[in-house]
Design a protein around this motif. Structure first.
Motif, PDB file in Angstrom:
ATOM      1  N   THR A  52      31.339  29.321  39.455  1.00 29.11           N
ATOM      2  CA  THR A  52      30.270  30.324  39.417  1.00 29.11           C
ATOM      3  C   THR A  52      28.905  29.671  39.322  1.00 29.11           C
ATOM      4  OG1 THR A  52      30.460  30.503  37.012  1.00 29.11           O
ATOM      5  CG2 THR A  52      31.753  32.043  38.337  1.00 29.11           C
ATOM      6  N   ALA A  53      28.844  28.461  38.728  1.00 24.56           N
ATOM      7  CA  ALA A  53      27.604  27.681  38.615  1.00 24.56           C
ATOM      8  C   ALA A  53      26.459  28.486  38.015  1.00 24.56           C
ATOM      9  CB  ALA A  53      27.197  27.132  39.988  1.00 24.56           C
ATOM     10  N   ALA A  68      18.156  38.036  50.890  1.00 19.97           N
ATOM     11  CA  ALA A  68      18.423  36.599  51.000  1.00 19.97           C
ATOM     12  C   ALA A  68      18.949  36.034  49.683  1.00 19.97           C
ATOM     13  CB  ALA A  68      17.152  35.862  51.425  1.00 19.97           C
ATOM     14  N   PHE A  69      18.396  36.498  48.569  1.00 26.19           N
ATOM     15  CA  PHE A  69      18.845  36.020  47.254  1.00 26.19           C
ATOM     16  C   PHE A  69      20.308  36.394  47.016  1.00 26.19           C
ATOM     17  CE2 PHE A  69      19.624  36.885  42.767  1.00 26.19           C
ATOM     18  CZ  PHE A  69      19.262  35.672  42.183  1.00 26.19           C
ATOM     19  N   LEU A  70      20.655  37.657  47.267  1.00 24.90           N
ATOM     20  CA  LEU A  70      22.019  38.121  47.034  1.00 24.90           C
ATOM     21  C   LEU A  70      23.017  37.432  47.968  1.00 24.90           C
ATOM     22  CD1 LEU A  70      21.496  41.968  46.476  1.00 24.90           C
ATOM     23  CD2 LEU A  70      21.990  40.219  44.763  1.00 24.90           C
ATOM     24  N   ASP A  71      22.648  37.275  49.231  1.00 25.92           N
ATOM     25  CA  ASP A  71      23.547  36.604  50.169  1.00 25.92           C
ATOM     26  C   ASP A  71      23.766  35.149  49.772  1.00 25.92           C
ATOM     27  OD1 ASP A  71      23.741  38.920  51.607  1.00 25.92           O
ATOM     28  OD2 ASP A  71      22.369  38.305  53.205  1.00 25.92           O
ATOM     29  N   THR A  72      22.710  34.503  49.303  1.00 28.91           N
ATOM     30  CA  THR A  72      22.820  33.105  48.879  1.00 28.91           C
ATOM     31  C   THR A  72      23.738  32.972  47.676  1.00 28.91           C
ATOM     32  OG1 THR A  72      20.583  32.616  49.687  1.00 28.91           O
ATOM     33  CG2 THR A  72      21.530  31.086  48.088  1.00 28.91           C
ATOM     34  N   ILE A  73      23.581  33.867  46.713  1.00 33.21           N
ATOM     35  CA  ILE A  73      24.432  33.836  45.515  1.00 33.21           C
ATOM     36  C   ILE A  73      25.889  34.071  45.905  1.00 33.21           C
ATOM     37  CG2 ILE A  73      24.937  34.973  43.322  1.00 33.21           C
ATOM     38  CD1 ILE A  73      22.366  33.319  43.318  1.00 33.21           C
ATOM     39  N   TYR A  74      26.122  35.069  46.727  1.00 33.93           N
ATOM     40  CA  TYR A  74      27.486  35.443  47.114  1.00 33.93           C
ATOM     41  C   TYR A  74      28.178  34.319  47.880  1.00 33.93           C
ATOM     42  CZ  TYR A  74      31.238  38.174  49.310  1.00 33.93           C
ATOM     43  OH  TYR A  74      32.466  38.631  49.746  1.00 33.93           O
ATOM     44  N   ARG A  75      27.515  33.799  48.917  1.00 33.43           N
ATOM     45  CA  ARG A  75      28.138  32.771  49.749  1.00 33.43           C
ATOM     46  C   ARG A  75      28.305  31.456  48.987  1.00 33.43           C
ATOM     47  NH1 ARG A  75      30.589  35.934  53.296  1.00 33.43           N
ATOM     48  NH2 ARG A  75      29.129  37.408  54.219  1.00 33.43           N
ATOM     49  N   SER A  76      27.348  31.124  48.144  1.00 39.21           N
ATOM     50  CA  SER A  76      27.433  29.879  47.375  1.00 39.21           C
ATOM     51  C   SER A  76      28.601  29.923  46.398  1.00 39.21           C
ATOM     52  CB  SER A  76      26.130  29.637  46.604  1.00 39.21           C
ATOM     53  OG  SER A  76      25.038  29.527  47.474  1.00 39.21           O
ATOM     54  N   GLN A  77      28.739  31.053  45.717  1.00 40.13           N
ATOM     55  CA  GLN A  77      29.826  31.150  44.758  1.00 40.13           C
ATOM     56  C   GLN A  77      31.176  31.097  45.459  1.00 40.13           C
ATOM     57  OE1 GLN A  77      30.517  34.757  42.659  1.00 40.13           O
ATOM     58  NE2 GLN A  77      32.118  33.759  41.462  1.00 40.13           N
ATOM     59  N   GLN A  78      31.258  31.705  46.634  1.00 40.35           N
ATOM     60  CA  GLN A  78      32.500  31.617  47.406  1.00 40.35           C
ATOM     61  C   GLN A  78      32.843  30.169  47.735  1.00 40.35           C
ATOM     62  OE1 GLN A  78      32.104  34.228  50.865  1.00 40.35           O
ATOM     63  NE2 GLN A  78      33.672  35.560  50.003  1.00 40.35           N
ATOM     64  N   ALA A  79      31.847  29.430  48.213  1.00 39.57           N
ATOM     65  CA  ALA A  79      32.084  28.031  48.588  1.00 39.57           C
ATOM     66  C   ALA A  79      32.517  27.206  47.381  1.00 39.57           C
ATOM     67  CB  ALA A  79      30.813  27.449  49.206  1.00 39.57           C
ATOM     68  N   PHE A  80      31.814  27.375  46.261  1.00 38.49           N
ATOM     69  CA  PHE A  80      32.158  26.627  45.055  1.00 38.49           C
ATOM     70  C   PHE A  80      33.563  26.981  44.567  1.00 38.49           C
ATOM     71  CE2 PHE A  80      27.380  26.374  43.959  1.00 38.49           C
ATOM     72  CZ  PHE A  80      27.255  25.239  44.740  1.00 38.49           C
ATOM     73  N   SER A  81      33.948  28.243  44.736  1.00 35.29           N
ATOM     74  CA  SER A  81      35.269  28.680  44.278  1.00 35.29           C
ATOM     75  C   SER A  81      36.388  28.045  45.098  1.00 35.29           C
ATOM     76  CB  SER A  81      35.372  30.207  44.352  1.00 35.29           C
ATOM     77  OG  SER A  81      34.451  30.815  43.471  1.00 35.29           O
ATOM     78  N   ILE A 117      39.819  34.171  45.015  1.00 32.11           N
ATOM     79  CA  ILE A 117      40.038  35.621  45.062  1.00 32.11           C
ATOM     80  C   ILE A 117      38.934  36.350  44.303  1.00 32.11           C
ATOM     81  CG2 ILE A 117      41.553  37.494  44.279  1.00 32.11           C
ATOM     82  CD1 ILE A 117      43.927  35.610  44.797  1.00 32.11           C
ATOM     83  N   SER A 118      38.635  35.899  43.094  1.00 25.55           N
ATOM     84  CA  SER A 118      37.636  36.580  42.265  1.00 25.55           C
ATOM     85  C   SER A 118      36.237  36.498  42.856  1.00 25.55           C
ATOM     86  CB  SER A 118      37.628  35.994  40.848  1.00 25.55           C
ATOM     87  OG  SER A 118      37.195  34.646  40.867  1.00 25.55           O
ATOM     88  N   SER A 119      35.958  35.461  43.660  1.00 27.46           N
ATOM     89  CA  SER A 119      34.611  35.287  44.216  1.00 27.46           C
ATOM     90  C   SER A 119      34.224  36.404  45.184  1.00 27.46           C
ATOM     91  CB  SER A 119      34.518  33.936  44.937  1.00 27.46           C
ATOM     92  OG  SER A 119      35.298  33.926  46.129  1.00 27.46           O
ATOM     93  N   PHE A 120      35.210  37.136  45.708  1.00 24.33           N
ATOM     94  CA  PHE A 120      34.908  38.205  46.650  1.00 24.33           C
ATOM     95  C   PHE A 120      34.371  39.465  45.963  1.00 24.33           C
ATOM     96  CE2 PHE A 120      37.660  35.549  49.201  1.00 24.33           C
ATOM     97  CZ  PHE A 120      37.120  35.652  50.460  1.00 24.33           C
ATOM     98  N   GLY A 121      34.457  39.539  44.628  1.00 24.74           N
ATOM     99  CA  GLY A 121      33.973  40.734  43.944  1.00 24.74           C
ATOM    100  C   GLY A 121      32.994  40.472  42.819  1.00 24.74           C
ATOM    101  N   ALA A 122      32.732  39.187  42.495  1.00 24.44           N
ATOM    102  CA  ALA A 122      31.890  38.859  41.344  1.00 24.44           C
ATOM    103  C   ALA A 122      30.450  39.354  41.505  1.00 24.44           C
ATOM    104  CB  ALA A 122      31.901  37.353  41.100  1.00 24.44           C
ATOM    105  N   THR A 123      29.883  39.215  42.691  1.00 19.11           N
ATOM    106  CA  THR A 123      28.503  39.649  42.917  1.00 19.11           C
ATOM    107  C   THR A 123      28.382  41.161  42.837  1.00 19.11           C
ATOM    108  OG1 THR A 123      28.144  37.724  44.349  1.00 19.11           O
ATOM    109  CG2 THR A 123      26.539  39.525  44.500  1.00 19.11           C
ATOM    110  N   GLY A 176      41.075  43.520  40.438  1.00 17.84           N
ATOM    111  CA  GLY A 176      39.673  43.490  40.014  1.00 17.84           C
ATOM    112  C   GLY A 176      38.712  43.397  41.179  1.00 17.84           C
ATOM    113  N   VAL A 177      39.049  42.588  42.177  1.00 18.25           N
ATOM    114  CA  VAL A 177      38.182  42.444  43.349  1.00 18.25           C
ATOM    115  C   VAL A 177      38.089  43.760  44.120  1.00 18.25           C
ATOM    116  CG1 VAL A 177      38.032  41.370  45.630  1.00 18.25           C
ATOM    117  CG2 VAL A 177      38.470  39.967  43.623  1.00 18.25           C
ATOM    118  N   VAL A 178      39.221  44.396  44.326  1.00 12.67           N
ATOM    119  CA  VAL A 178      39.232  45.668  45.066  1.00 12.67           C
ATOM    120  C   VAL A 178      38.347  46.700  44.368  1.00 12.67           C
ATOM    121  CG1 VAL A 178      40.667  47.607  45.800  1.00 12.67           C
ATOM    122  CG2 VAL A 178      41.505  45.259  46.072  1.00 12.67           C
ATOM    123  N   LEU A 179      38.482  46.819  43.047  1.00 17.19           N
ATOM    124  CA  LEU A 179      37.713  47.813  42.305  1.00 17.19           C
ATOM    125  C   LEU A 179      36.244  47.418  42.176  1.00 17.19           C
ATOM    126  CD1 LEU A 179      40.286  48.733  39.503  1.00 17.19           C
ATOM    127  CD2 LEU A 179      39.777  49.950  41.627  1.00 17.19           C
TER     128      LEU A 179
END
Length: 361
Positions: A52-53, A68-81, A117-123, A176-179
């Motif tokens: 999650t960094a 841009a901020f939200l997309d950066t957070i979402y994609r970065s966390q996915q990559a790190f995960s 898996i969790s990275s798809f719903g954290a943001t 959790g991700v689905v919900l």
């Protein structure tokens, strides 16, 4: 206050059901199984912090959110995960060898899939919490706990052993991700900005270190016990700690869950900030202190009755843990409060001191 109320509702339903599931599994599984999962969970949680960094937490602190901020957070966390999951898979065998428990290598590698898996719903969840949407998170947590716990119990009855706990973790994350994605109407895009990522990683470096240090402070004992005594001893220790932690978190966490969102809104008004902090910490203390003292008084009798006679040593340990009633509340509020104020040096000093003392002792 409304969010605190929903957090209490979530915690009571979620944790009570989770505790019931844990009791059932503790009776069905061996002490070594519980100990093995505790060791696996430490590894998974450490890499979750790295994955999650601290990026998702920036959503609560940011005054204005751009696409841009939200997309950066979402994609970065996915990559790190995904990278973190790959690292766990690579380290699974060495960790199993260090613990002299070769059977945990494959379950640990499979459990690492919970991170991507969790990275798809954290943001999405962070965006919902930013608006004090704790009602949604309460429903998400309850449903995830019910489905995941039911799968774990069914697997334990079917003789899956340690894999029952792995199944529980994976299923809970999927639900959790689905919900989470259903709770907030936001579609990720591809407006990735390296400058935004670099800036936030630099700001969050101290937070990542602090989170890892706090995790190590609480869980380093389990790794030491596992390497020096054995996984069965880890199971005894973990059962005692989880019982006390359940009581402590039940009294304190409903307040700390909304601490960042609440204090961030009044951080520029010192008088209001002090009033909000004292309001939360006094209510949490009034609940946590008698709860932990009561837990300590009852633990030697209650734990063997609840978990079974094979866990009698855990009751004795839980009584010792109850002496932490005084610092428990202050420690829970340290990270959210100081992070809102930007007091990274204080957080680093606090976490490092606790970690060093914990390792030495």
């Amino acid at each position: 206050r409304s969010s605190i109320g929903w957090t209490i509702t979530r915690f009571l339903s979620d944790q009570i059901f989770s505790f019931v599931v844990f009791v059932i599994l503790a009776r069905l599984l061996t002490q070594a199984d519980i100990g093995a999962f505790a060791v696996m969970a430490v590894t998974a949680e450490a890499f979750r912090i790295i994955a999650t960094a601290g990026l998702v937490q920036t959503i609560a602190r940011k005054n204005e959110l751009s696409p841009a901020f939200l997309d950066t957070i979402y994609r970065s966390q996915q990559a790190f995960s995904f990278i973190s999951a790959a690292l766990i898979m690579a380290l699974a065998q060495p960790i199993a060898g260090w613990m002299d428990a070769p059977d945990i290598a494959l379950p640990l590698a499979v459990m690492s899939l919970a991170l991507p898996i969790s990275s798809f719903g954290a943001t999405h969840l962070a965006l919902r919490l930013r608006e004090f949407g704790h009602r949604t998170t309460a429903l998400r947590s309850v449903v995830g706990g019910l489905i995941g716990g039911s799968c774990a119990v069914a697997a334990a009855f079917a003789g899956f052993g340690l894999w029952s706990l792995v199944i529980q973790r994976i299923v809970t994350e999927v639900v959790g991700v689905v919900l989470s994605r259903a709770s907030y109407d936001w579609k990720p895009g591809w407006q990735f900005d390296w400058a935004i990522l670099r800036g936030n990683l630099m700001l969050n470096a101290s937070l990542i270190y602090v989170q890892l240090a706090f995790l190590a402070t609480v869980r380093v004992q389990e790794m030491a016990i596992g390497a020096g005594i054995g996984l069965a001893a880890v199971g005894v220790y973990r059962t005692a700690w989880r019982t006390v932690e359940l009581i402590g978190r039940g009294a304190i966490q409903p307040f700390t869950q909304v601490a960042v969102q609440t204090l961030a809104r009044v951080k520029d008004d010192p008088a209001e900030l002090r009033r909000a902090y004292r309001w939360m910490i006094s209510r949490a203390s009034a609940l946590s202190f008698p709860a932990l003292v009561g837990c300590g008084a009852l633990a030697p009798v209650a734990i063997p009755i609840v978990f079974g006679a094979k866990w009698s040593e855990a009751g004795e340990l839980a009584q010792i843990f109850a002496f932490m009633a005084v610092p428990f509340t202050l420690n829970f509020f340290a990270s959210p409060s100081l992070s809102v104020l930007g007091a990274s040096r204080s957080l680093i000093s606090l976490s490092t001191t606790q970690l060093v003392l914990g390792v030495i002792l």
